[in-house]
Design a protein around this motif. Structure first.
Motif, PDB file in Angstrom:
ATOM      1  N   ASP A  57       0.632  -1.411   0.058  1.00 30.41           N
ATOM      2  CA  ASP A  57       0.145  -0.357  -0.099  1.00 30.41           C
ATOM      3  C   ASP A  57       0.779   0.949  -0.219  1.00 30.41           C
ATOM      4  OD1 ASP A  57      -2.148  -1.453   0.287  1.00 30.41           O
ATOM      5  OD2 ASP A  57      -2.747  -0.899   2.477  1.00 30.41           O
ATOM      6  N   GLY A  58       2.929   1.394   0.421  1.00 29.26           N
ATOM      7  CA  GLY A  58       2.166   2.763   0.434  1.00 29.26           C
ATOM      8  C   GLY A  58       2.965   3.501   1.661  1.00 29.26           C
ATOM      9  N   MET A  59       2.433   2.478   2.694  1.00 26.97           N
ATOM     10  CA  MET A  59       2.088   2.682   4.085  1.00 26.97           C
ATOM     11  C   MET A  59       3.503   3.288   4.556  1.00 26.97           C
ATOM     12  SD  MET A  59      -0.799   3.663   4.419  1.00 26.97           S
ATOM     13  CE  MET A  59      -0.938   3.593   6.411  1.00 26.97           C
ATOM     14  N   PRO A  60       4.598   4.190   5.450  1.00 25.54           N
ATOM     15  CA  PRO A  60       5.712   4.159   6.129  1.00 25.54           C
ATOM     16  C   PRO A  60       5.711   3.803   7.304  1.00 25.54           C
ATOM     17  CG  PRO A  60       4.071   5.866   6.834  1.00 25.54           C
ATOM     18  CD  PRO A  60       3.208   5.390   5.433  1.00 25.54           C
ATOM     19  N   ARG A  61       6.760   2.955   7.476  1.00 29.97           N
ATOM     20  CA  ARG A  61       7.244   1.851   8.634  1.00 29.97           C
ATOM     21  C   ARG A  61       7.563   2.814   9.758  1.00 29.97           C
ATOM     22  NH1 ARG A  61       8.597  -3.088   8.695  1.00 29.97           N
ATOM     23  NH2 ARG A  61       8.442  -4.046   6.122  1.00 29.97           N
ATOM     24  N   ASP A  62       6.338   3.283  10.219  1.00 29.84           N
ATOM     25  CA  ASP A  62       6.364   4.676  11.156  1.00 29.84           C
ATOM     26  C   ASP A  62       6.353   4.146  12.006  1.00 29.84           C
ATOM     27  OD1 ASP A  62       3.699   4.755  11.311  1.00 29.84           O
ATOM     28  OD2 ASP A  62       3.284   6.679  10.421  1.00 29.84           O
ATOM     29  N   GLY A  63       6.171   4.472  13.508  1.00 24.25           N
ATOM     30  CA  GLY A  63       5.924   4.530  14.921  1.00 24.25           C
ATOM     31  C   GLY A  63       4.294   3.413  15.336  1.00 24.25           C
ATOM     32  N   LEU A  64       3.562   4.033  14.379  1.00 28.39           N
ATOM     33  CA  LEU A  64       1.951   3.550  14.354  1.00 28.39           C
ATOM     34  C   LEU A  64       1.520   2.048  13.402  1.00 28.39           C
ATOM     35  CD1 LEU A  64       0.199   6.844  13.550  1.00 28.39           C
ATOM     36  CD2 LEU A  64       0.429   6.182  15.533  1.00 28.39           C
ATOM     37  N   ARG A  65       2.652   1.575  12.208  1.00 27.17           N
ATOM     38  CA  ARG A  65       2.131   0.405  12.416  1.00 27.17           C
ATOM     39  C   ARG A  65       2.415  -0.702  12.952  1.00 27.17           C
ATOM     40  NH1 ARG A  65       4.647  -2.344   6.933  1.00 27.17           N
ATOM     41  NH2 ARG A  65       4.932  -0.074   6.241  1.00 27.17           N
ATOM     42  N   GLU A  66       3.282  -0.254  13.776  1.00 24.15           N
ATOM     43  CA  GLU A  66       3.540  -1.795  15.412  1.00 24.15           C
ATOM     44  C   GLU A  66       1.853  -2.050  16.094  1.00 24.15           C
ATOM     45  OE1 GLU A  66       5.631  -3.591  19.720  1.00 24.15           O
ATOM     46  OE2 GLU A  66       6.323  -1.429  17.951  1.00 24.15           O
ATOM     47  N   HIS A  67       1.460  -0.919  16.187  1.00 29.85           N
ATOM     48  CA  HIS A  67       0.369  -0.497  17.110  1.00 29.85           C
ATOM     49  C   HIS A  67      -1.309  -1.035  16.424  1.00 29.85           C
ATOM     50  CE1 HIS A  67       2.171   1.099  20.263  1.00 29.85           C
ATOM     51  NE2 HIS A  67       2.932   2.320  19.254  1.00 29.85           N
ATOM     52  N   PHE A  68      -0.966  -0.741  14.819  1.00 28.70           N
ATOM     53  CA  PHE A  68      -1.894  -1.091  13.671  1.00 28.70           C
ATOM     54  C   PHE A  68      -1.696  -2.173  13.482  1.00 28.70           C
ATOM     55  CE2 PHE A  68      -3.250  -2.102   9.490  1.00 28.70           C
ATOM     56  CZ  PHE A  68      -4.935  -0.886   9.425  1.00 28.70           C
ATOM     57  N   THR A  69      -0.864  -3.086  13.339  1.00 30.70           N
ATOM     58  CA  THR A  69      -0.739  -4.417  13.262  1.00 30.70           C
ATOM     59  C   THR A  69      -1.138  -4.941  14.471  1.00 30.70           C
ATOM     60  OG1 THR A  69       1.495  -3.699  12.065  1.00 30.70           O
ATOM     61  CG2 THR A  69       1.067  -6.562  12.888  1.00 30.70           C
ATOM     62  N   LYS A  70      -1.513  -5.202  15.628  1.00 32.06           N
ATOM     63  CA  LYS A  70      -1.498  -5.622  16.522  1.00 32.06           C
ATOM     64  C   LYS A  70      -2.908  -5.475  16.574  1.00 32.06           C
ATOM     65  CE  LYS A  70       2.832  -5.414  19.637  1.00 32.06           C
ATOM     66  NZ  LYS A  70       2.867  -4.264  20.887  1.00 32.06           N
TER      67      LYS A  70
END
Length: 221
Positions: A144-157
């Protein structure tokens, strides 16, 4: 199916049925055999103990789920594309990974429902599923071209937990009382698309932070 395979399948079926009333590791070989009407000798022809039985069930499920994901067409990650290209490059159609998960749950309905049960299921199996799901959710986000930022880990969980919650509710409901696979997938995909949309707006809209700010009276919650 050979008689031995029929016996193994019956043992698994009865065992999973018992988990509706008792945590899986509290079920004894004696109880299982009495329920099924076989001798313990018959059980030990196929399994060393209850833990071996559970391990073989889980290994079969994990192998099948991984195989299903491996059959998906390979897609190269888009990388973080320029915000102005979001509308033309972002694919909002439901990812095939979502269909794989719910097809897997449907094909192994009794086993998945039992093992994901928060009271009597197996937390270790859930952890193994989380590793697999996280890998493929991150692949979706890379595509999707989403950034690997600090929110990604939380979104994934959160997204993983929604996979589990949707599966539990769906598998434990009568067909006419809950949503179809397509409807559930569309709901999960809405969260994914919304994340992509907001990420783009954060990079392109000068007033993004102002619009996303909570009212002052909610900051103390």
């Amino acid at each position: 199916m050979a008689k031995s395979e029929q016996t193994k399948a019956k043992i698994i079926d009865v065992f999973l049925g018992l988990t509706n009333k008792k945590k899986w590791d509290k079920i004894s070989v004696k109880e299982l055999c009495a329920t099924m009407g076989i001798t313990r000798g018959t059980f030990y022809q196929y399994y060393n103990d209850i833990y071996d039985l559970m391990e073989q069930i889980e290994d079969t499920l994990i192998t099948d789920l991984n195989h299903r994901y491996q059959l998906l067409p390979l897609k190269s990650p888009n990388g973080l594309f320029p915000p102005e290209l979001f509308d033309s490059k972002y694919d909002y159609s439901p990812p095939q990974e979502l269909f794989v998960w719910f097809d897997f749950c449907k094909n192994h309905q009794k086993a998945v429902s039992s093992l994901l049960d928060t009271k009597n299921g197996d937390a270790y199996f859930v952890k193994k599923l989380k590793v697999i799901l996280a890998q493929h959710i991150n692949h979706i986000m890379d595509y999707d071209g989403m950034p690997r930022d600090g929110l990604r880990e939380h979104f994934t969980k959160i997204f993983i937990e929604l996979h589990f919650m949707a599966a539990r509710t769906w598998l434990d409901s009568k067909e006419e009382d809950f949503l179809s696979i397509r409807e559930i997938i569309n709901l999960l995909n809405t969260m994914r698309v919304g994340a992509g949309f907001l990420s783009n707006k954060q990079m392109t809209s000068p007033d993004f932070e102002a619009k996303m700010k909570f009212p002052a009276d909610r900051e103390v919650l």
